[in-house]
Design an enzyme around this catalytic site. Structure first.
Site: not given
Length: 211
Positions: A11, A13
């Site tokens: 991922d 953020d």
């Protein structure tokens, strides 16, 4: 497609990056606090991610495209990111990112970190400003899982040779599909369901897990 020994999918953020980029963009519109609260709810899994993303992006309408330069200046890689990606490459692996964030930022940040492949959302624009929409298909939990599976298949890798790393509820399907699902800097729901939980916010902690 070059041969790879394994695949690590991150991922972006609050995982590969320290920031929630949508909050940085919202600051440019003076709506940072509202968007931050909505992002937190989405990452905890309390609301549908796609619906939440659309509502948060609507708050960005009117932000000039030129503001991305200021946003990029505030984006920070998570400590250890470069060292981990170097280690992945040294062992013959592929470093990938699939993000509910935005290509407008990731297209600048990913090459700097020597990420091999990435996928994210695109923000709609009218003229030289954001129009408050997401352009095209939203990268949600299903899209994250699909990206991991597709990137592994393209490289003839069985899923057992994949690692997924994330922090939010929209990462759960990706973490479940991977050979090893790692909750990093993660929300409680992700910590409960991941194969492994890493608490120190330093991506070098993952190096011993690499094949």
């Amino acid at each position: 497609m070059p041969h790879a020994r394994f695949l690590v999918v991150f991922d972006a953020d609050s995982t590969l990056l320290r920031n929630e980029v949508i909050e940085l963009i919202a600051d440019e519109a003076g709506r940072g606090a509202e968007v931050a609260a909505a992002t937190e709810a989405a990452m905890r899994g309390e609301v549908d991610f796609a619906a939440s993303l659309r509502s948060r992006v609507a708050q960005l309408a009117g932000v000039p495209v030129a503001a991305f330069a200021r946003v990029l200046a505030r984006v920070e890689p998570t400590p250890g990111a470069a060292d981990l990606i170097d280690a992945i490459h040294a062992r013959g692996g592929v470093a990938a990112v699939v993000s509910g964030g935005f290509h407008e930022i990731l297209d600048e940040v990913a090459p700097r970190l020597e990420v091999d492949v990435w996928r994210a959302n695109r923000l709609g624009t009218t003229g030289d400003a954001l129009d408050g929409t997401v352009s095209g298909e939203i990268v949600d939990a299903a899209a994250k899982e699909h990206s991991l599976r597709r990137w592994a298949e393209e490289r003839d890798l069985p899923l057992r040779r994949t690692i997924a790393v994330g922090d939010g509820a929209n990462d759960l399907r990706m973490l479940s599909a991977a050979g090893l699902g790692v909750a990093f800097n993660a929300k409680p729901a992700v910590r409960r369901q991941a194969d492994l939980v890493i608490d120190p916010v330093d991506l070098r902690e993952l190096i011993p897990l690499l094949p």
